[in-house]
Design an enzyme around this catalytic site. Structure first.
Site, PDB file in Angstrom:
ATOM      1  N   PRO A   2     -12.118 100.798  68.653  1.00 38.37           N
ATOM      2  CA  PRO A   2     -10.867 101.426  69.095  1.00 38.37           C
ATOM      3  C   PRO A   2     -10.030 101.910  67.918  1.00 38.37           C
ATOM      4  O   PRO A   2      -9.924 101.237  66.902  1.00 38.37           O
ATOM      5  CB  PRO A   2     -10.160 100.287  69.843  1.00 38.37           C
ATOM      6  N   GLU A   3      -9.460 103.097  68.058  1.00 44.55           N
ATOM      7  CA  GLU A   3      -8.595 103.624  67.006  1.00 44.55           C
ATOM      8  C   GLU A   3      -7.169 103.130  67.240  1.00 44.55           C
ATOM      9  O   GLU A   3      -6.862 102.507  68.254  1.00 44.55           O
ATOM     10  CB  GLU A   3      -8.711 105.139  66.957  1.00 44.55           C
ATOM     11  N   LYS A  51      -5.124  98.982  63.293  1.00 37.64           N
ATOM     12  CA  LYS A  51      -6.086  98.460  64.263  1.00 37.64           C
ATOM     13  C   LYS A  51      -5.922  96.955  64.488  1.00 37.64           C
ATOM     14  O   LYS A  51      -6.782  96.322  65.106  1.00 37.64           O
ATOM     15  CB  LYS A  51      -7.502  98.767  63.790  1.00 37.64           C
ATOM     16  N   ARG A 320     -20.225 105.905  57.169  1.00 40.58           N
ATOM     17  CA  ARG A 320     -19.849 106.476  58.459  1.00 40.58           C
ATOM     18  C   ARG A 320     -20.228 107.952  58.488  1.00 40.58           C
ATOM     19  O   ARG A 320     -20.329 108.600  57.450  1.00 40.58           O
ATOM     20  CB  ARG A 320     -18.340 106.326  58.705  1.00 40.58           C
TER      21      ARG A 320
END
Length: 354
Positions: A2-3, A51, A320
């Protein structure tokens, strides 16, 4: 993972549904033994920083948040963490955040009513669908239950009990959070301009800016028409300030709606495809922008750019995947002219907000 906007939505859900009164806390999985230390305490507050979610517990509701007696549950969902909610009508507008996104009670059995009545005639006690009788899944790290509903946490990267100093130490390591009133954008600008790392790497560094994930990273750079591999030291101040301003607006929209939408309305039907069909909250709502129309480059590798037709590319960077359009995203030092100048920004068009 989740951002940041989703963690702010989580904090709001806790404030609306559980903050202000005593709660029961337990660790059905058994891995968060500290739950016994805060059981029956008052949940004083909930806040998000990037976060990270912080839940404040105290012996009574008249304790100041900065008092030494306050204990903070710190949660970072990571890739696999999830909060799920259940309760009376109106308890929480969210039913789940994180992965997997299931409702409390799905694939679970219910406890019988204490008196054993079977008013429903189905072999179960009356009202067994009541949220009070939902068994937690065996993987539930933490259950928090109040008078109106409950929240279950599974699979987090971090779930720990801290004092005020421990909470502050985590916050001090983070960059500014675009969704917080106390955010200092100058810290972000200075750190970017002083670094030789690629801007795509810097945007994912939580010490530079807190709350950005891979979607916001890819889409911000496209909207800025900026090559992901340009070092921060080669960027102009105005460009970096423009990225911050754009990020604030996009994340505010995300916090309000639970969805990430970065495309301008006039671009959404241009090659409305995506390579990986994952879900967003509200995907079953016909009134929201479909995921296939929501992004410019994220998960659109090998597809033509919506604007110039160049094939969108992807490449691993610092562990990433970064997505970009070589045709639109160039080495530049100035703010892209269109950022902040479109009268029909997605958050204004969809919500009717000014």
């Amino acid at each position: 993972m989740p951002e940041g906007h989703t963690v702010h939505r989580l904090a709001a859900a806790f404030r609306d549904g559980l903050v202000g009164g005593p709660v029961r806390t337990s660790s059905p999985q058994g891995r968060f033994t500290e739950a016994a230390q805060i059981d029956r305490m008052v949940l004083l507050g909930a806040e998000a920083v990037g976060k990270h979610l912080f839940l404040a517990f105290a012996p009574s509701d008249d304790v100041d948040l900065d008092a030494p007696v306050v204990r903070w549950v710190h949660v970072h969902l990571g890739l696999y963490g999830s909060w799920t909610f259940a309760g009376e009508p109106g308890f929480a507008v969210l039913h789940a955040i994180g992965a997997p996104r299931v409702r409390v009670g799905e694939q679970e059995s219910a406890l019988p009513e204490p008196d054993g009545d079977d008013d429903d005639g189905d072999g179960r006690g009356a009202g067994t669908a009541d949220w009070r009788y939902l068994l937690p899944r065996p993987t539930t790290r933490l259950r928090i239950q109040g008078p109106r509903g409950l929240a279950d946490l599974t699979g987090p990267t971090a779930c720990e009990l801290l004092d005020g100093a421990g909470r502050q130490a985590i916050i001090d390591r983070l960059g500014p959070d675009p969704l917080r009133e106390d955010a200092d954008p100058e810290r972000f600008v200075r750190r970017v301009l002083a670094s030789c790392s690629p801007i795509a790497t810097l945007l994912m560094n939580q010490q530079v800016v807190a709350g950005i994930g891979n979607i916001y990273r890819a889409e911000l750079l496209f909207r800025a028409r900026l090559d992901p591999f340009v070092p921060g030291t080669e960027l102009g101040r105005g460009l970096v300030e423009g990225i911050w301003e754009d990020l604030v607006e996009l994340m505010r929209y995300g916090a309000r709606t639970g969805r990430i939408v970065t495309t301008q309305p006039e671009h959404r039907l241009l090659d409305a495809r995506i390579m990986e069909r994952t879900r967003q909250n509200g995907d079953d709502d016909p009134t929201v922008v479909p995921r296939e129309q929501s992004f410019y480059v994220y998960h659109r590798q090998t597809l033509p750019c919506r604007l110039c037709g160049t094939e969108v590319r992807s490449q691993e960077l610092a562990g990433r995947t970064v997505y970009w359009c070589p045709g639109c995203q160039k080495v530049r030092s100035r703010k892209a002219a269109w950022i902040g100048q479109h009268p029909a920004a997605p958050w204004a068009l969809e919500t009717g907000d000014d």
